[in-house]
Design a protein around this motif. Structure first.
Motif, PDB file in Angstrom:
ATOM      1  N   PRO A  15      63.047 -35.615  40.106  1.00 20.49           N
ATOM      2  CA  PRO A  15      62.994 -34.384  40.892  1.00 20.49           C
ATOM      3  C   PRO A  15      61.847 -34.372  41.903  1.00 20.49           C
ATOM      4  N   VAL A  16      62.039 -33.589  42.941  1.00 23.24           N
ATOM      5  CA  VAL A  16      61.045 -33.494  44.016  1.00 23.24           C
ATOM      6  C   VAL A  16      59.704 -33.009  43.476  1.00 23.24           C
ATOM      7  N   PHE A  17      59.715 -31.992  42.596  1.00 20.63           N
ATOM      8  CA  PHE A  17      58.446 -31.454  42.080  1.00 20.63           C
ATOM      9  C   PHE A  17      57.657 -32.535  41.353  1.00 20.63           C
ATOM     10  N   LEU A  19      57.930 -36.002  41.857  1.00 29.43           N
ATOM     11  CA  LEU A  19      57.461 -37.014  42.814  1.00 29.43           C
ATOM     12  C   LEU A  19      56.352 -36.478  43.710  1.00 29.43           C
ATOM     13  N   HIS A  20      56.321 -35.167  43.915  1.00 27.76           N
ATOM     14  CA  HIS A  20      55.289 -34.564  44.771  1.00 27.76           C
ATOM     15  C   HIS A  20      53.880 -34.847  44.249  1.00 27.76           C
ATOM     16  N   GLN A  21      53.754 -35.135  42.964  1.00 27.16           N
ATOM     17  CA  GLN A  21      52.424 -35.420  42.394  1.00 27.16           C
ATOM     18  C   GLN A  21      51.816 -36.679  42.997  1.00 27.16           C
ATOM     19  N   TRP A  22      52.639 -37.551  43.566  1.00 23.26           N
ATOM     20  CA  TRP A  22      52.154 -38.787  44.188  1.00 23.26           C
ATOM     21  C   TRP A  22      51.949 -38.638  45.701  1.00 23.26           C
ATOM     22  N   ALA A  23      52.174 -37.445  46.240  1.00 27.94           N
ATOM     23  CA  ALA A  23      52.091 -37.251  47.686  1.00 27.94           C
ATOM     24  C   ALA A  23      50.651 -37.358  48.174  1.00 27.94           C
ATOM     25  N   GLY A  24      50.483 -38.004  49.333  1.00 25.30           N
ATOM     26  CA  GLY A  24      49.162 -38.122  49.942  1.00 25.30           C
ATOM     27  C   GLY A  24      48.879 -36.950  50.858  1.00 25.30           C
ATOM     28  N   ALA A  25      47.865 -37.111  51.692  1.00 22.69           N
ATOM     29  CA  ALA A  25      47.478 -36.037  52.606  1.00 22.69           C
ATOM     30  C   ALA A  25      48.594 -35.705  53.590  1.00 22.69           C
ATOM     31  N   ASP A  26      49.452 -36.676  53.868  1.00 19.66           N
ATOM     32  CA  ASP A  26      50.576 -36.443  54.780  1.00 19.66           C
ATOM     33  C   ASP A  26      51.801 -35.883  54.069  1.00 19.66           C
ATOM     34  N   ARG A  27      51.623 -35.542  52.764  1.00 26.51           N
ATOM     35  CA  ARG A  27      52.685 -34.979  51.932  1.00 26.51           C
ATOM     36  C   ARG A  27      53.842 -35.963  51.697  1.00 26.51           C
ATOM     37  N   LYS A  28      53.535 -37.226  51.813  1.00 29.36           N
ATOM     38  CA  LYS A  28      54.548 -38.249  51.591  1.00 29.36           C
ATOM     39  C   LYS A  28      54.141 -39.192  50.456  1.00 29.36           C
ATOM     40  N   PRO A  47      58.858 -36.612  49.333  1.00 29.79           N
ATOM     41  CA  PRO A  47      59.408 -36.697  47.966  1.00 29.79           C
ATOM     42  C   PRO A  47      60.910 -36.419  47.878  1.00 29.79           C
ATOM     43  N   ASP A  48      61.415 -35.583  48.794  1.00 31.10           N
ATOM     44  CA  ASP A  48      62.853 -35.300  48.792  1.00 31.10           C
ATOM     45  C   ASP A  48      63.670 -36.517  49.219  1.00 31.10           C
ATOM     46  N   GLY A  49      63.022 -37.489  49.840  1.00 27.05           N
ATOM     47  CA  GLY A  49      63.715 -38.677  50.323  1.00 27.05           C
ATOM     48  C   GLY A  49      63.647 -39.846  49.359  1.00 27.05           C
ATOM     49  N   ALA A  50      63.285 -39.570  48.131  1.00 26.23           N
ATOM     50  CA  ALA A  50      63.217 -40.628  47.111  1.00 26.23           C
ATOM     51  C   ALA A  50      63.782 -40.091  45.801  1.00 26.23           C
ATOM     52  N   GLY A  51      64.092 -41.003  44.902  1.00 26.82           N
ATOM     53  CA  GLY A  51      64.530 -40.597  43.565  1.00 26.82           C
ATOM     54  C   GLY A  51      65.856 -39.884  43.512  1.00 26.82           C
ATOM     55  N   ASP A  69      78.641 -29.509  38.951  1.00 29.49           N
ATOM     56  CA  ASP A  69      78.056 -28.524  38.047  1.00 29.49           C
ATOM     57  C   ASP A  69      76.884 -29.082  37.235  1.00 29.49           C
ATOM     58  N   LEU A  70      76.936 -30.355  36.853  1.00 33.98           N
ATOM     59  CA  LEU A  70      75.834 -30.924  36.073  1.00 33.98           C
ATOM     60  C   LEU A  70      74.531 -30.836  36.850  1.00 33.98           C
ATOM     61  N   GLU A  71      74.603 -31.090  38.150  1.00 31.13           N
ATOM     62  CA  GLU A  71      73.418 -31.023  38.999  1.00 31.13           C
ATOM     63  C   GLU A  71      72.995 -29.582  39.262  1.00 31.13           C
ATOM     64  N   THR A  72      73.938 -28.753  39.690  1.00 33.44           N
ATOM     65  CA  THR A  72      73.576 -27.416  40.165  1.00 33.44           C
ATOM     66  C   THR A  72      73.399 -26.397  39.045  1.00 33.44           C
ATOM     67  N   GLU A  73      74.208 -26.503  37.996  1.00 28.74           N
ATOM     68  CA  GLU A  73      74.185 -25.492  36.940  1.00 28.74           C
ATOM     69  C   GLU A  73      73.289 -25.862  35.765  1.00 28.74           C
ATOM     70  N   PHE A  74      72.912 -27.130  35.654  1.00 29.90           N
ATOM     71  CA  PHE A  74      72.096 -27.547  34.511  1.00 29.90           C
ATOM     72  C   PHE A  74      70.780 -28.191  34.941  1.00 29.90           C
ATOM     73  N   LEU A  75      70.843 -29.312  35.659  1.00 30.80           N
ATOM     74  CA  LEU A  75      69.617 -30.048  35.974  1.00 30.80           C
ATOM     75  C   LEU A  75      68.678 -29.270  36.899  1.00 30.80           C
ATOM     76  N   SER A  76      69.220 -28.618  37.913  1.00 32.05           N
ATOM     77  CA  SER A  76      68.349 -27.866  38.834  1.00 32.05           C
ATOM     78  C   SER A  76      67.557 -26.768  38.128  1.00 32.05           C
ATOM     79  N   PRO A  77      68.176 -25.947  37.268  1.00 39.13           N
ATOM     80  CA  PRO A  77      67.385 -24.954  36.527  1.00 39.13           C
ATOM     81  C   PRO A  77      66.365 -25.594  35.584  1.00 39.13           C
ATOM     82  N   VAL A  78      66.737 -26.691  34.934  1.00 42.01           N
ATOM     83  CA  VAL A  78      65.790 -27.393  34.053  1.00 42.01           C
ATOM     84  C   VAL A  78      64.577 -27.846  34.853  1.00 42.01           C
ATOM     85  N   ASP A  79      64.816 -28.435  36.019  1.00 44.53           N
ATOM     86  CA  ASP A  79      63.726 -28.932  36.858  1.00 44.53           C
ATOM     87  C   ASP A  79      62.846 -27.799  37.366  1.00 44.53           C
ATOM     88  N   SER A  80      63.456 -26.682  37.703  1.00 47.04           N
ATOM     89  CA  SER A  80      62.689 -25.536  38.204  1.00 47.04           C
ATOM     90  C   SER A  80      61.726 -25.016  37.142  1.00 47.04           C
TER      91      SER A  80
END
Length: 327
Positions: A15-17, A19-28, A47-51, A69-80
């Motif tokens: 998830p983006v959240f 991968l964001h932990q590895w982002a540098g000053a340029d947010r990449k 981060p949205d362009g990886a994983g 549905d697996l992505e939108t109804e289950f994984l996305s809420p879990v990740d949030s």
């Protein structure tokens, strides 16, 4: 408006959240892949362009509004929910039971949602569907022409296959969200280790979870990189955390990176490209079977019994169908 038009085609196994932990000053971050042959190429991306893989969890053969549905109804809420839990852990403040369960639930999905495991599931599903076809052909042949609303080929490559695929994805969803597994993870002793003094930074990949066989014995452990200098560890026996620390930060980082890179099949991610040679030498070199990919082996005997029963049942249905349609 077509609801499916708003459904995301980017299905993130990392998830983006996270991968964001590895982002540098340029947010990449730096995404390492093998686009051509065995040569690893680094690319700096958001981060949205990886994983992610396009439509990784989509179930073909279902109506458009239900395919993802697996992505939108289950994984996305879990990740949030897990994103909020991660913030709380890194802040070092109060950590609620709800946040603990949210993080445990996210870790449980990481054990099953990775690309090779999902690809293996779809391949095995295709093979299993092929074993059902002879029985379906017998039943279809017994139907009067007036009751054949679609050709057998249309059914086999459309709704029928989609129904089986949907059941398989429902099974994956049940594995990812298994309450017993989540509670077991939540009940372990947790700690966040820092590696600020290590020579190298932690990496992550499409196989980021290091775990023991089983999580309910004295030596049980589960480790996940949660940033370039932070490592999540869960253990059954808290004394194991001290043993892990005693190895020293350099050895710990090297051991973790060695595992997540050697087991990577699609991508490795980091904050910089400083470990390119390390990744080139190891990426995908020692991939271990995922939990999901082991399921077909575990279920071979069950499938054999199922197919034997289906052969008998489909024959009986085909033989009895003409008489039943007369009533």
């Amino acid at each position: 408006m077509n609801k499916s038009a708003n459904k995301p085609n980017k299905h993130h196994f990392l998830p983006v959240f996270y991968l964001h932990q590895w982002a540098g000053a340029d947010r990449k971050i730096v995404r390492f892949t093998k686009p051509y042959g065995n040569i690893v190429r680094p690319l700096r991306v958001h981060p949205d362009g990886a994983g992610y893989i396009e439509r990784l969890y989509a179930v073909e053969g279902l109506p458009d509004e239900a395919k993802q549905d697996l992505e939108t109804e289950f994984l996305s809420p879990v990740d949030s929910r897990a994103a909020d839990a991660l913030k709380a852990m890194l802040a070092g403040g109060d950590f609620t039971q709800a946040q603990r369960l949210a993080w445990a639930g996210f870790i449980a999905t990481l054990l099953f949602r990775m690309p090779r495991a999902i690809a293996s599931l779809k391949e095995n599903l295709s093979q299993l569907w092929g074993k059902f076809i002879p029985g379906l052909e017998k039943i279809y042949a017994a139907l009067p022409a007036s009751d054949r609303n679609e050709t057998l080929d249309d059914y086999l490559h459309g709704a029928g296959k989609g129904e089986l695929a949907a059941k398989a994805m429902d099974a994956v969803r049940s594995l990812m969200g298994d309450e017993d597994v989540v509670r077991l993870l939540a009940a372990l002793e947790w700690s966040v280790l820092t590696t600020d003094n290590a020579k190298h930074e932690l990496l992550t990949s499409d196989r980021p979870v290091i775990h023991s066989d089983g999580l309910n014995h004295a030596g049980s452990h589960l480790i996940v990189p949660m940033g370039p200098r932070r490592l999540f560890i869960a253990v059954k026996d808290r004394s194991l955390i001290a043993k892990v620390r005693s190895a020293g930060q350099d050895k710990l980082v090297r051991a973790v990176n060695d595992f997540v890179v050697s087991n990577a099949t699609v991508t490795v991610c980091g904050r910089t490209d400083s470990q390119l040679q390390f990744i080139q030498n190891r990426m995908g070199s020692e991939t271990q079977p995922s939990l999901l990919s082991r399921l077909p082996e575990m279920q071979q005997a069950i499938v054999a019994d199922l197919m034997q029963a289906w052969e008998m049942q489909s024959t009986l249905i085909a033989e009895a169908l003409p008489e039943r349609l007369k009533d």
